[in-house]
Design an enzyme around this catalytic site. Sequence first.
Site, PDB file in Angstrom:
ATOM      1  CG  ASP A  22      -0.181   0.076   2.529  1.00  0.00           C
ATOM      2  OD1 ASP A  22       0.966  -0.396   2.573  1.00  0.00           O
ATOM      3  OD2 ASP A  22      -0.741   0.601   3.504  1.00  0.00           O
ATOM      4  CD  GLU A  23       4.542   3.939   3.003  1.00  0.00           C
ATOM      5  OE1 GLU A  23       4.873   5.064   3.413  1.00  0.00           O
ATOM      6  OE2 GLU A  23       4.474   2.927   3.734  1.00  0.00           O
TER       7      GLU A  23
END
Length: 350
Positions: free
Chosen positions: A93-94
């Site tokens: 997610d990053e």
Amino acid sequence: MDAFYASVEQHDNPALRGKALAVGGGHRGVVSAASYEARKFGVRSAMPSKTAKEKCPHLIFVPPRFARYKEISRKIREIFYEYTDLVEPLSLDEAYLDVTENKKGIESANQIAKEIRQKIFEETGLTASAGISVNKFLAKVASDINKPNGQKTIHPQNIEKFLEELPVEKFYGVGKVTANKMFTLGIFKGKDLKKRSLEDLTRLFGKSGKYYHDVVRGIHHSEVKPNRIQKSVAVERTFFEDLFDEQQINEKLENLSEDLHQRLQKNNIMGRSLTLKIKYKDFSLFTRSITKEEYFTSPEEYFKISKKLWELRPYDKAVRLLGLSLSHLNTEEKKQISVQLKIRFEEFED
């Protein structure tokens, strides 16, 4: 991404929207992710589920669905690659993106971030936040400023003022223990940290001292590495009931050795350092490693060495979690010379 795992669950199940939600947990587990509704009650990732439930009695636990999270993560990265090939994923997610020279010729880094966030929402129904600045450290710090569903630009001319007023616990790389140590030294904001000399910070914080000395001045030379090298492979298990019996421990170590070997084989990875992780019933942690000159090659080796490491444990207490990890991998590469990024900031927002 904003509360990624929890947001995916709320998106896929409308009945969970607006509810205090934790992914993971259960009777013996820990929270993998918490919705913003749960965070208001102090629920955080890596928190024991029992503690989370005490803080938020109406908390809803749902099991993780990693296949689904990976599916959405792939869609998000496809959007990134529409703008630049210099994408360094940190997790599902990053990621860091270097948009100094981007595929669409957009001169405003802030505009690129806006477009990417809008596309992510249109294609996944999920919100993302972004930080924009001249290096990875500043971009990372900025990405947390206007969460959720926002973005923050730290313009070059505002870096010094921004960092001087930033609380030290907000500096990326300053954990709770280090922050508390800084508080005892009278270091509460960047301007306090900036007053300390390199020699002073090195004496107080060891090798990390130089990092703190540099980043408070906006200096961070790590480049965006699109082919991020994996440095370790790990497997671990939290047990439904605490273990104490030696035979049970051996069985679990043997199972972990098999799991680790399968994961390594799948990706054609070998390593030279094996680490055993033990978390006891009282949540105290013990780790110990052995490094060889040659690579480990079989689950029998992992099992044999893990038993030796087990014998080095300092306590005979009930065990809550066991883990094995392998590092010094054959995938590691020599460090590359890094340069400071130069991005245009014709348009930006606070």
